[in-house]
Enzyme design. Structure first.
Site, short mmCIF file in Angstrom:
data_model
loop_
_atom_site.label_atom_id
_atom_site.label_comp_id
_atom_site.label_asym_id
_atom_site.label_seq_id
_atom_site.Cartn_x
_atom_site.Cartn_y
_atom_site.Cartn_z
N ASP A 55 50.65 -10.77 -28.46
CA ASP A 55 51.72 -11.76 -28.42
C ASP A 55 53.02 -11.07 -28.03
OD1 ASP A 55 53.51 -13.79 -28.78
OD2 ASP A 55 52.97 -14.20 -30.86
N ARG A 109 56.23 -5.46 -36.65
CA ARG A 109 57.28 -5.85 -35.69
C ARG A 109 58.50 -4.97 -35.96
NH1 ARG A 109 56.68 -12.51 -36.09
NH2 ARG A 109 54.50 -12.59 -35.44
N GLN A 124 49.97 -13.13 -42.15
CA GLN A 124 49.84 -14.58 -42.07
C GLN A 124 48.39 -14.98 -41.90
OE1 GLN A 124 52.38 -15.57 -38.70
NE2 GLN A 124 50.66 -15.58 -37.30
N ASP A 244 57.49 -26.47 -35.68
CA ASP A 244 57.55 -25.67 -36.90
C ASP A 244 57.59 -26.56 -38.13
OD1 ASP A 244 57.69 -23.40 -35.35
OD2 ASP A 244 59.82 -23.03 -35.70
N GLU A 257 61.16 -21.65 -42.83
CA GLU A 257 59.97 -21.86 -42.00
C GLU A 257 58.72 -21.31 -42.68
OE1 GLU A 257 57.94 -20.09 -37.99
OE2 GLU A 257 60.13 -20.26 -37.97
N SER A 260 54.39 -22.05 -37.83
CA SER A 260 54.62 -22.41 -36.44
C SER A 260 53.25 -22.75 -35.85
CB SER A 260 55.26 -21.25 -35.67
OG SER A 260 55.42 -21.58 -34.31
#
Length: 343
Positions: A55, A109, A124, A244, A257, A260
């Protein structure tokens, strides 16, 4: 800027928190898998670079990479999410429409800006289901959104049943909204301010159509051009088959959030989105070439933050209270002063 609460005391201690995290994860993934007909599969921690599988997020984040000695130093990348890998897996397994997969995704990340809800470490539930061509509609998307929301609701009650001090706050229904409508309604507010306004008003919202151009030429939030379909006309005056799930966080007092998700690109929408973003060079990558040839199953999928969900349900002030990551000394000291225990 996300501000920590001035006065904060965790409802659960560290040991109870660890037990509750396990309970939440076990309950929620069973609820999600049964609600959406998902089978658990094992996920990769890294993928081969240059195949178009990893991604790219907003296209500027640098993935962690390393060479593999026994493969002539072929370059591998730690996944940033499994958005495209899942579609390959669905195709490989030959899943029928209405059935799919979910997995535990662990990502790094390193370019993430760290704050109370963002960490270098991302965990996740990545999920994906096969769908019919006739179900590439915003109405079908919203049906699935409501199912995911019901799973979150049930988990909140399950937790309350175990820990009565954690009172339920989620509304009975999730409000369906559109990013372009919000821009027209609140033209002087930034996208984040719009999210805060509607999340506080409704308690839980799904903002549809994130990534495509809004009436004023801006976008609500960045989305890569090669997984969510944010360009297709929905037939009701809007564009975008994605969005979202946001809830109102009573501890941080802001929109929060949790997920998504969206219907994934068709060959036509992929081509259009790559052109809009000036990324047509990706058409030569293995994943994109296969998709453009129509070789990949049509899917709908998304990600649900595990630490985020636990943070929200346990009424925690910092994501470091529900996961182990690395934090600058300044963040550690600030949390210590406020009575926030980082795991």
């Amino acid at each position: 800027m996300i501000k920590l609460p001035a006065k904060y005391k965790s409802i659960l201690g560290t040991r109870e928190t660890e037990h509750a995290i396990v309970a939440i994860k076990d309950f929620f993934q069973l609820a999600l898998s049964t609600e959406l007909n998902l089978s658990r599969v094992t996920a990769p921690l890294f993928v081969e670079a240059g195949k178009g599988i990893n991604d790219d997020l907003n296209g500027v984040e640098r993935p962690v990479s390393f060479p593999v000695k026994v493969m002539n130093d072929a370059k591998m990348e730690i996944v940033q999410s499994l958005a495209k890998w899942k579609r390959l897996k669905i195709t490989e397994l030959g899943c029928e429409p209405g059935f799919g997969i979910y997995t535990d995704m662990n990502a790094l990340r390193p370019d993430e800006d760290l704050d109370p809800i963002h960490s270098i470490y991302v965990d996740q539930w990545d999920w994906c289901m096969a769908i019919d061509e006739k179900d590439r509609t915003v109405f079908y998307l919203h049906e699935i959104v409501k199912k995911v929301y019901r799973c979150i609701q049930r988990t909140e009650f399950f937790l309350y049943d175990r820990y009565p001090d954690i009172k339920p706050v989620l509304p009975k229904e999730i409000k369906i909204l559109y990013a372009d409508d919000l821009q027209k309604q609140y033209p002087k507010l930034s996208p984040k301010e719009r999210e805060n306004k509607v999340a506080k008003e409704y308690g839980a919202v799904f903002i549809t159509g994130i990534g495509g151009k809004l009436p004023d030429g801006t976008i609500h939030d960045g989305r890569a051009p090669d997984y969510d379909d944010w360009i297709t006309e929905t037939g009701d005056g809007h564009r975008g088959l994605n969005g979202d799930i946001l809830v109102w966080n009573p501890v941080l007092e802001q929109a929060f959030e949790l997920s998504s998700m969206g219907i994934r690109v068709s060959p036509e929408s992929l081509k259009a989105q790559l052109e809009e973003r000036g990324a047509t060079d990706r058409e030569k990558l293995d994943f994109h070439a296969r998709l453009l040839r129509g070789e990949l199953t049509q899917t709908l999928g998304g990600g649900i933050g595990q630490s985020r969900l636990c943070m929200f349900l346990l009424r925690k002030a910092h994501i470091g209270e529900t996961q182990v990551s690395i934090w600058p000394e300044s963040i550690k000291q600030d949390c210590a002063k406020r009575g926030i225990t980082l795991l």
